[in-house]
Design an enzyme around this catalytic site. Structure first.
Site, PDB file in Angstrom:
ATOM      1  N   SER A   1      -0.492 -11.518   2.785  1.00  0.00           N
ATOM      2  CA  SER A   1      -1.505 -10.463   2.711  1.00  0.00           C
ATOM      3  C   SER A   1      -2.078 -10.274   1.312  1.00  0.00           C
ATOM      4  CB  SER A   1      -0.926  -9.127   3.192  1.00  0.00           C
ATOM      5  OG  SER A   1      -0.084  -8.568   2.224  1.00  0.00           O
TER       6      SER A   1
ATOM      7  N   LYS B   1       1.531  -4.409  -2.939  1.00  0.00           N
ATOM      8  CA  LYS B   1       0.152  -4.078  -2.565  1.00  0.00           C
ATOM      9  C   LYS B   1      -0.593  -3.456  -3.756  1.00  0.00           C
ATOM     10  CE  LYS B   1       0.153  -4.972   1.927  1.00  0.00           C
ATOM     11  NZ  LYS B   1       1.385  -5.758   1.858  1.00  0.00           N
TER      12      LYS B   1
END
Length: 230
Positions: free
Chosen positions: A150, A188
Site C-alpha cells: 500500500s 502510513k
C-alpha cells in the site's frame, strides 16, 4: 551537563583527531569506552551532537568534528589555555589529513513485520540487524520489515526494511509507524482532521483508514529504507 561516558567519548575523539587527523571508528570508540555494542556509541554521539559538542561531516561515515569541549576538559599542552571567563574551548580537527571512508555498522533492534496494507499485529522481537551508521541521524532507531504494497507509490515495497526513528508525535504528511488500539501497527502517511486521524496509503488501490485520535499512537517516523536484491 554531560554524563561521564559522554565526557570520556569526546576526550577520546579529540585525542584521536589531534594524533592522526582522523576521527576514530565506532569499533575503536566501543573498545575505548568498554561498551558492549556500537549502538551505545551511536547514542552517545547523538547526544553530543544534539548538545552542539560535535558534528558529523556530510557524506562520510567516519568524519566527526569537535566543535567545543566541556568546560572542565583539559586543553592540549601545545595549545594556549583559554581565558578564565571562557565557558568552552573550541578545538577543530586538523585540516591536513582527509578523513578516510569507513563502513561503521550499528546494530538496531528488529521488531518484526509491519503492514503497509491493512494493519497487522506489531511484533516486539529480540532480534537486531546491522545498519550503516551513515543512514542514521541523531536519535534512537529501530527496524521493521515491510509487509504489503500500500506504500509502493512512496517507494516502499514488500520485503523492504523500514528504519524508524522513535517518536511520539509527527507533522501532517510524514510517514509514521501508527499503533491502532494498542495492538495493530501500520506504516502510513499521517493526517489530522479535527478529532480524527487519517492514515493514508500511497497506492490508489487502498482506501484511507480513519480513526478517532485517541485510538492512534505514533511510535516512530520513517528515517530510511534498506532493500535486499536477490
Amino acid at each position: 551537563m554531560l554524563t561521564a561516558k559522554q565526557h570520556e567519548l569526546i576526550r577520546f575523539i579529540q585525542q584521536k583527531l589531534e594524533e592522526t587527523g582522523i576521527s576514530p571508528s565506532f569499533e575503536e570508540m566501543k573498545e575505548a569506552l568498554d561498551l558492549k555494542s556500537k549502538s551505545g556509541v551511536h547514542r552517545l554521539i547523538s547526544a553530543l551532537e544534539e548538545r552542539g559538542f560535535i558534528r558529523r561531516l556530510p557524506n562520510r561515515a567516519r568524519a566527526l568534528e569537535v566543535i567545543k569541549l566541556p568546560e572542565d576538559s583539559v586543553t592540549s599542552p601545545s595549545k594556549p589555555a583559554a581565558p578564565a571567563n571562557d565557558t568552552v574551548v573550541a578545538v577543530h580537527a586538523p585540516k591536513t589529513a582527509a578523513p578516510e571512508p569507513a563502513n561503521d555498522i550499528i546494530e538496531v533492534p528488529l521488531h518484526g513485520r509491519i503492514a503497509a496494507g491493512a494493519p497487522i499485529e506489531a511484533i516486539e522481537g529480540q532480534a537486531s540487524m546491522p545498519v550503516p551508521a551513515a543512514l542514521l541521524g541523531p536519535g534512537d532507531h529501530y527496524a521493521l520489515e515491510v509487509s504489503g504494497d500500500s506504500m509502493i507509490e512512496a517507494g516502499i515495497f514488500d520485503g523492504d526494511f523500514a528504519l524508524v526513528k522513535r517518536a511520539e508525535t509527527a507533522r501532517d504528511g510524514e510517514i509514521v509507524v501508527a499503533l491502532v488500539d494498542n495492538e495493530e501497527a501500520t506504516l502510513k502517511y499521517l493526517r489530522k482532521e479535527g478529532g480524527m486521524v487519517r492514515l493514508d496509503p500511497a497506492n490508489g488501490a487502498y482506501e484511507p483508514q480513519i480513526y478517532e485520535a485517541g485510538r492512534v499512537k505514533v511510535q516512530g517516523k520513517l528515517a530510511g529504507l534498506l532493500r535486499r536484491y536477490h
